[in-house]
Enzyme design. Structure first.
Site, mmCIF file in Angstrom:
data_model
loop_
_atom_site.group_PDB
_atom_site.id
_atom_site.type_symbol
_atom_site.label_atom_id
_atom_site.label_comp_id
_atom_site.label_asym_id
_atom_site.label_seq_id
_atom_site.Cartn_x
_atom_site.Cartn_y
_atom_site.Cartn_z
ATOM 1 N N ASP A 1 0.903 2.765 -4.527
ATOM 2 C CA ASP A 1 0.752 4.216 -4.606
ATOM 3 C C ASP A 1 1.540 4.908 -3.495
ATOM 4 O O ASP A 1 1.682 4.360 -2.390
ATOM 5 C CB ASP A 1 -0.743 4.564 -4.479
ATOM 6 C CG ASP A 1 -1.041 5.974 -4.947
ATOM 7 O OD1 ASP A 1 -0.174 6.597 -5.583
ATOM 8 O OD2 ASP A 1 -2.156 6.454 -4.669
ATOM 9 N N HIS B 1 10.318 6.500 -6.567
ATOM 10 C CA HIS B 1 10.052 5.377 -7.468
ATOM 11 C C HIS B 1 11.128 4.295 -7.321
ATOM 12 O O HIS B 1 10.829 3.095 -7.389
ATOM 13 C CB HIS B 1 9.999 5.862 -8.916
ATOM 14 C CG HIS B 1 8.823 6.726 -9.222
ATOM 15 N ND1 HIS B 1 7.536 6.405 -8.835
ATOM 16 C CD2 HIS B 1 8.731 7.921 -9.883
ATOM 17 C CE1 HIS B 1 6.701 7.339 -9.252
ATOM 18 N NE2 HIS B 1 7.404 8.265 -9.878
ATOM 19 N N LEU C 1 5.322 -19.084 -7.071
ATOM 20 C CA LEU C 1 4.523 -17.848 -7.079
ATOM 21 C C LEU C 1 4.487 -17.307 -8.492
ATOM 22 O O LEU C 1 5.501 -17.330 -9.199
ATOM 23 C CB LEU C 1 5.139 -16.798 -6.147
ATOM 24 C CG LEU C 1 4.533 -15.383 -6.190
ATOM 25 C CD1 LEU C 1 3.156 -15.374 -5.524
ATOM 26 C CD2 LEU C 1 5.441 -14.369 -5.501
#
Length: 236
Positions: free
Chosen positions: A16, A33, A127
């Site tokens: 966020d 963004h 991962l």
């Protein structure tokens, strides 16, 4: 930083603050963004180096479709760019990609791309990067209930067999363990319809840092704090 044995295997993050990061610099939200997307690679590398095996990122919620068309189009454009640009690094770093969410809401070219990336990276094992894309937890749970009900009506399962473990197996996250840590950046302290079932016993960390500024040092500090906490799971 002093090294600590890491017992954390799965971290979920609500990324966020991209828009506020851009606003502080007099730039459009799309600039924030873009910087936030670039930071995904930095944090993914840091996760791998720290020994975390699963990372789940809240990239785009079902509620985000309600944003302006221009912003949604820009976000989808960034997603396409990210998927194309970073695929080689993902493969070179032995990262497995999973995507969870309401895929039918995405455009066909994005659906084809994420299916291709999942298939190509399926055998990677250092991962697992799980991207929550067009994702909402309530919708996920409603879909699970519908599918369980259908299987019960079809005679594939007995109602008495339904328990927490079975319910979890009907969620999008059925192939990964529940998060040990949930991090939300930007100072907001809410869950925003994210992994509501999966975070029942998750440790929550809220930081004022905006997502594009969230870095490896802060991540390692959170992991260190987690490793020093006593997790009682309801025991006295």
């Amino acid at each position: 930083m002093e090294e600590t044995t890491n017992s954390c295997k799965h971290i979920a993050i609500i990324m966020d603050g991209n828009g506020r990061w851009a606003k502080k610099r007099g730039m459009p939200r799309t600039f924030g963004h873009k910087k936030g997307a670039e930071n995904v690679i930095n944090i993914t590398r840091a996760m791998k180096e720290s020994g975390v095996k699963f990372l789940t990122l809240y990239a785009f919620s079902t509620e985000n479709w309600q944003r302006s068309k221009d912003e949604v189009d820009a976000l989808m454009g960034l997603l396409r760019e990210y998927l194309d640009k970073e695929f080689k690094e993902i493969m070179d770093n032995n990262v497995k990609l999973l995507f969870i969410g309401e895929r039918y809401m995405l455009s066909n070219d994005i659906i084809e791309k994420i299916e291709y990336l999942e298939k190509e990276s399926a055998k990677n094992s250092d991962l697992t990067l799980c991207v929550a894309l067009s994702y909402g937890s309530r919708c996920e749970m409603i879909n699970a209930v519908k599918n369980i009900t259908k299987d019960a009506v079809d005679g594939n399962i007995n109602i008495d067999e339904i328990n927490e473990k079975m319910f979890s197996s009907y969620l999008y996250t059925k192939d990964i363990p529940d998060p040990d840590i949930l991090i939300r950046t930007s100072g907001e302290q809410r869950i925003s319809n994210y992994l509501l079932w999966q975070i029942a016993y998750t440790e929550l960390f809220f930081t004022n840092t905006l997502w594009p500024d969230f870095n490896k040092d802060e991540l390692l500090d959170i992991i260190k704090k987690f490793n020093t906490r006593e997790r009682r799971y309801g025991k006295n």
